[in-house]
Scaffold this motif. Structure first.
Motif, mmCIF file in Angstrom:
data_model
loop_
_atom_site.group_PDB
_atom_site.id
_atom_site.type_symbol
_atom_site.label_atom_id
_atom_site.label_comp_id
_atom_site.label_asym_id
_atom_site.label_seq_id
_atom_site.Cartn_x
_atom_site.Cartn_y
_atom_site.Cartn_z
ATOM 1 N N LYS A 142 0.842 -1.052 0.108
ATOM 2 C CA LYS A 142 0.645 -0.026 0.008
ATOM 3 C C LYS A 142 1.137 1.333 -0.365
ATOM 4 O O LYS A 142 1.721 1.350 0.321
ATOM 5 C CB LYS A 142 -1.015 0.061 1.476
ATOM 6 N N VAL A 143 0.220 2.583 -0.939
ATOM 7 C CA VAL A 143 0.724 3.921 -0.353
ATOM 8 C C VAL A 143 0.265 4.795 -0.778
ATOM 9 O O VAL A 143 -0.614 4.821 -1.040
ATOM 10 C CB VAL A 143 1.752 3.804 -2.266
ATOM 11 N N GLU A 144 0.140 5.660 0.515
ATOM 12 C CA GLU A 144 -0.602 6.614 0.810
ATOM 13 C C GLU A 144 0.567 7.356 0.387
ATOM 14 O O GLU A 144 1.825 7.790 0.575
ATOM 15 C CB GLU A 144 -1.413 6.489 2.145
ATOM 16 N N THR A 145 0.097 9.031 0.550
ATOM 17 C CA THR A 145 0.697 10.228 -0.086
ATOM 18 C C THR A 145 0.459 11.400 0.863
ATOM 19 O O THR A 145 -0.781 11.504 1.179
ATOM 20 C CB THR A 145 0.571 10.441 -1.575
ATOM 21 N N PHE A 146 1.625 12.622 1.103
ATOM 22 C CA PHE A 146 1.640 13.511 2.261
ATOM 23 C C PHE A 146 2.237 14.299 1.290
ATOM 24 O O PHE A 146 2.769 13.990 -0.051
ATOM 25 C CB PHE A 146 1.875 13.113 2.860
ATOM 26 N N VAL A 147 2.129 15.962 1.762
ATOM 27 C CA VAL A 147 2.635 17.146 1.553
ATOM 28 C C VAL A 147 2.369 16.955 -0.224
ATOM 29 O O VAL A 147 3.669 17.306 -0.618
ATOM 30 C CB VAL A 147 4.036 17.290 1.877
ATOM 31 N N LYS A 148 1.670 16.722 -0.722
ATOM 32 C CA LYS A 148 0.924 16.230 -2.765
ATOM 33 C C LYS A 148 2.498 15.711 -3.413
ATOM 34 O O LYS A 148 2.376 15.933 -3.586
ATOM 35 C CB LYS A 148 1.640 18.000 -2.872
ATOM 36 N N GLY A 149 2.235 14.468 -2.202
ATOM 37 C CA GLY A 149 2.941 13.609 -3.090
ATOM 38 C C GLY A 149 4.058 13.667 -2.502
ATOM 39 O O GLY A 149 4.554 12.510 -3.172
ATOM 40 N N ARG A 150 5.468 14.472 -2.076
ATOM 41 C CA ARG A 150 6.390 14.656 -1.607
ATOM 42 C C ARG A 150 6.848 13.675 -0.667
ATOM 43 O O ARG A 150 8.060 13.017 -0.517
ATOM 44 C CB ARG A 150 6.849 15.980 -1.646
ATOM 45 N N VAL A 151 5.872 12.754 0.120
ATOM 46 C CA VAL A 151 5.772 12.315 1.404
ATOM 47 C C VAL A 151 5.031 10.530 1.136
ATOM 48 O O VAL A 151 4.169 10.950 0.476
ATOM 49 C CB VAL A 151 5.334 12.789 3.061
ATOM 50 N N GLU A 152 5.778 10.018 1.572
ATOM 51 C CA GLU A 152 4.940 8.513 1.242
ATOM 52 C C GLU A 152 5.119 8.064 2.141
ATOM 53 O O GLU A 152 6.175 7.815 3.245
ATOM 54 C CB GLU A 152 5.517 7.636 -0.485
ATOM 55 N N LEU A 153 3.588 7.239 2.585
ATOM 56 C CA LEU A 153 4.574 5.709 3.791
ATOM 57 C C LEU A 153 3.970 4.576 2.765
ATOM 58 O O LEU A 153 2.692 4.395 2.240
ATOM 59 C CB LEU A 153 2.832 6.485 5.013
ATOM 60 N N VAL A 154 4.499 3.781 2.792
ATOM 61 C CA VAL A 154 4.711 2.586 2.203
ATOM 62 C C VAL A 154 4.152 1.341 3.791
ATOM 63 O O VAL A 154 5.041 1.664 4.331
ATOM 64 C CB VAL A 154 5.897 2.383 1.059
ATOM 65 N N GLU A 155 3.898 0.635 2.773
ATOM 66 C CA GLU A 155 3.417 -0.547 4.176
ATOM 67 C C GLU A 155 4.653 -1.606 3.540
ATOM 68 O O GLU A 155 4.136 -2.391 1.743
ATOM 69 C CB GLU A 155 1.643 -1.493 4.129
ATOM 70 N N PHE A 156 4.575 -2.134 3.897
ATOM 71 C CA PHE A 156 5.896 -3.313 3.413
ATOM 72 C C PHE A 156 6.208 -4.420 4.809
ATOM 73 O O PHE A 156 6.396 -4.675 5.517
ATOM 74 C CB PHE A 156 6.714 -3.100 3.197
ATOM 75 N N ALA A 157 5.907 -5.999 3.977
ATOM 76 C CA ALA A 157 5.589 -7.409 4.750
ATOM 77 C C ALA A 157 7.012 -7.564 4.990
ATOM 78 O O ALA A 157 8.021 -8.150 3.352
ATOM 79 C CB ALA A 157 4.902 -7.714 4.097
ATOM 80 N N VAL A 158 7.201 -7.925 5.737
ATOM 81 C CA VAL A 158 8.296 -8.486 5.691
ATOM 82 C C VAL A 158 8.732 -9.809 5.643
ATOM 83 O O VAL A 158 8.575 -10.997 6.276
ATOM 84 C CB VAL A 158 9.487 -8.294 7.493
ATOM 85 N N LYS A 159 9.830 -10.649 4.729
ATOM 86 C CA LYS A 159 9.592 -12.538 4.211
ATOM 87 C C LYS A 159 10.948 -13.213 4.524
ATOM 88 O O LYS A 159 11.734 -11.783 5.292
ATOM 89 C CB LYS A 159 9.121 -12.087 2.902
ATOM 90 N N ASP A 160 10.682 -13.881 4.106
ATOM 91 C CA ASP A 160 11.641 -14.994 5.436
ATOM 92 C C ASP A 160 13.129 -14.486 4.880
ATOM 93 O O ASP A 160 13.542 -14.851 6.248
ATOM 94 C CB ASP A 160 11.693 -16.177 4.812
ATOM 95 N N GLU A 161 13.080 -14.078 3.557
ATOM 96 C CA GLU A 161 14.926 -13.414 3.458
ATOM 97 C C GLU A 161 15.278 -12.837 3.953
ATOM 98 O O GLU A 161 16.198 -12.480 3.105
ATOM 99 C CB GLU A 161 15.020 -14.179 1.737
ATOM 100 N N SER A 162 14.768 -11.739 3.998
ATOM 101 C CA SER A 162 14.707 -10.465 4.443
ATOM 102 C C SER A 162 15.493 -10.371 5.234
ATOM 103 O O SER A 162 16.241 -10.822 6.495
ATOM 104 C CB SER A 162 13.808 -9.904 4.723
ATOM 105 N N ARG A 163 16.551 -9.671 5.126
ATOM 106 C CA ARG A 163 17.657 -8.746 5.701
ATOM 107 C C ARG A 163 18.315 -8.505 6.860
ATOM 108 O O ARG A 163 19.025 -8.315 7.761
ATOM 109 C CB ARG A 163 18.204 -7.806 5.072
ATOM 110 N N ILE A 164 16.325 -7.551 7.181
ATOM 111 C CA ILE A 164 16.518 -6.606 8.105
ATOM 112 C C ILE A 164 15.919 -7.873 9.673
ATOM 113 O O ILE A 164 15.545 -7.097 10.161
ATOM 114 C CB ILE A 164 15.958 -5.427 8.432
#
Length: 453
Positions: A142-164
């Motif tokens: 999902k991607v929501e935007t603020f400040v007329k599109g200059r800031v994005e708030l994204v939804e990101f699912a952490v999968k098995d192989e993720s480095r973090i």
């Protein structure tokens, strides 16, 4: 505020839930369906009236003459526009109409003054905007935007192989040196507004705020950069498909629409000459394969049935389609298919409700020190992301953030100042004119003061 909502459908009900969560609003809901009204009375602590929203006596009974705002989102555009016109004549402060027909919506700039409308919302257009943002940034679900599109708030699912996985947020920020902020984390149906020592686990869903460039740099650094979408297959030739096609064609993507109705397919051919339109049933695997689903970058399932969209999306997942988006209007169904390979689920009611709630919030706080510009409901409404524009000097401006006592369930995600995007630390401060993005589990914040102790 005194708010009257006409129409207890998907959008009307979602608005009633959202707007009645704060004690500052008195909400009245009108619908002609007695069974719907009975169900809502059992669920919500609001006044419900059975009747036609375009009936002057029903509007008077609902208190429309004293209402600050009337929102018409009944089943037909004509009923909504007439209801708003009548409400304004009776003395309502402001009116909002849901208008779905592209022809009506196109002419509303001409008719807006005659209809005395404060705002018109097109659910299909709002939804197409949301889908287009996801296709532009396929790393996110999902991607929501603020400040007329200059800031994005994204939804990101952490999968098995993720480095973090196994890293604290503080160590992630230190290692990758990218200006991002993880604002909220959903873990096994629990929601956290995290501090720097929060450790990421497999299966977490992160909500990350940053500029588009910073987000691209971050996803590239952790090895999750997805190739840009170049071609899109759309299943279902609805109004959403029409609006979406126009948007993504302008972004250079190739589009193919599969539509079951021959008449609608022919109409789309006339409206969208640059799009390949196929008259056929997208629910048939042989047709999807024949039309190249196995080599398409993204599929968007937009038929009128949640179940059809879910099945097509799951089938696309078995074929390895890189980006899968399905329109699922029922919240419970969207929740059921989480983690089954559908990358993004979207709904018109959610996009419409966010737009209207943002407008209502802006009306609510005209006397405060900050104006609400944009509001999004995240994680099933448990978290709220709000953009506030600071309009005057006050007790929290020009003070280091480390010296401001904020509530533990709230954080400042981002500050936009002139042309600069700031992911703040304790030494940063807020100035008059700043756009400040706030994440909180408080419901209905109307001013920056609401997140301070």
């Amino acid at each position: 505020m005194n708010i009257v909502i006409i129409g207890d459908g998907k959008v009307g009900h979602k608005l009633a839930v959202s707007l009645s969560q704060t004690d500052e609003n008195d909400v009245v809901l009108i619908d002609s369906n007695e069974n719907k009204i009975k169900n809502t009375i059992n669920q919500l602590d609001i006044i419900c009236i059975t009747g036609n929203g375009a009936d002057i006596e029903v509007q008077k009974e609902a208190g429309v003459p004293e209402a600050d705002l009337v929102i018409a989102c009944a089943s037909t555009d004509e009923l909504n526009m007439i209801s708003c016109l009548l409400a304004k004549r009776l003395g309502a402060g402001q009116t909002i109409a849901r208008v779905r027909n592209p022809v009506y919506f196109q002419e509303l700039e001409v008719l807006k003054d005659d209809l005395l409308l404060s705002m018109a919302v097109n659910p299909e257009l709002a939804l197409s905007d949301e889908i287009a943002r996801i296709l532009v940034f396929p790393d996110a679900s999902k991607v929501e935007t603020f400040v007329k599109g200059r800031v994005e708030l994204v939804e990101f699912a952490v999968k098995d192989e993720s480095r973090i996985i196994g890293m604290s947020l503080a160590s992630i920020y230190k290692k990758y040196q990218v200006q991002i902020l993880v604002c909220a984390i959903e873990r096994k149906h629990e929601v956290h507004i995290p501090s720097g020592d929060f450790v990421v686990e497999k299966g977490d869903v992160l909500h990350i705020a940053a500029s588009h460039q910073a987000l691209e740099s971050f996803f590239s650094a952790i090895g999750k950069r997805v190739k840009k979408v170049k071609n899109v297959m759309i299943c279902g030739g609805s109004h959403v498909a029409y609006y979406l096609s126009k948007k993504i064609l302008a972004l250079g993507m190739e589009v193919k629409i599969i539509e079951k109705s021959r008449e609608r397919a022919e109409h789309l051919c006339e409206l969208l000459p640059e799009v390949t339109v196929i008259n056929g049933d997208a629910g048939k695997p042989d047709l999807l394969k024949e039309e190249g689903i196995e080599v398409t970058d993204a599929i968007v399932c937009l038929t009128g049935m949640d179940e059809e969209n879910i099945i097509m999306a799951l089938y696309a997942n078995t074929l390895g389609v890189r980006k899968i988006i399905a329109k699922v209007n029922e919240d419970s169904r969207a929740e059921m298919v989480e983690g089954l390979g559908i990358h993004s689920t979207v709904s018109a009611k959610g996009a419409t409700a966010d737009a209207i709630v943002s407008y209502v919030r802006a009306m609510n706080n005209s006397a405060g020190s900050a104006n609400v510009e944009t509001v999004y409901q995240l994680i099933g409404g448990e978290i709220e992301a709000a953009e506030l524009i600071i309009k005057e000097e006050t007790n929290y401006t020009n003070i280091p953030l480390k010296d401001l006592r904020t509530k533990s369930n709230s954080l400042i995600a981002c500050i936009a100042r002139n042309h600069k995007i700031i992911i703040p630390n304790g030494n940063d401060h807020i100035e008059v004119g700043d756009s400040v993005v706030v994440i909180t589990d408080e419901q209905g914040i109307d001013d920056f003061d609401d997140i301070l102790l």
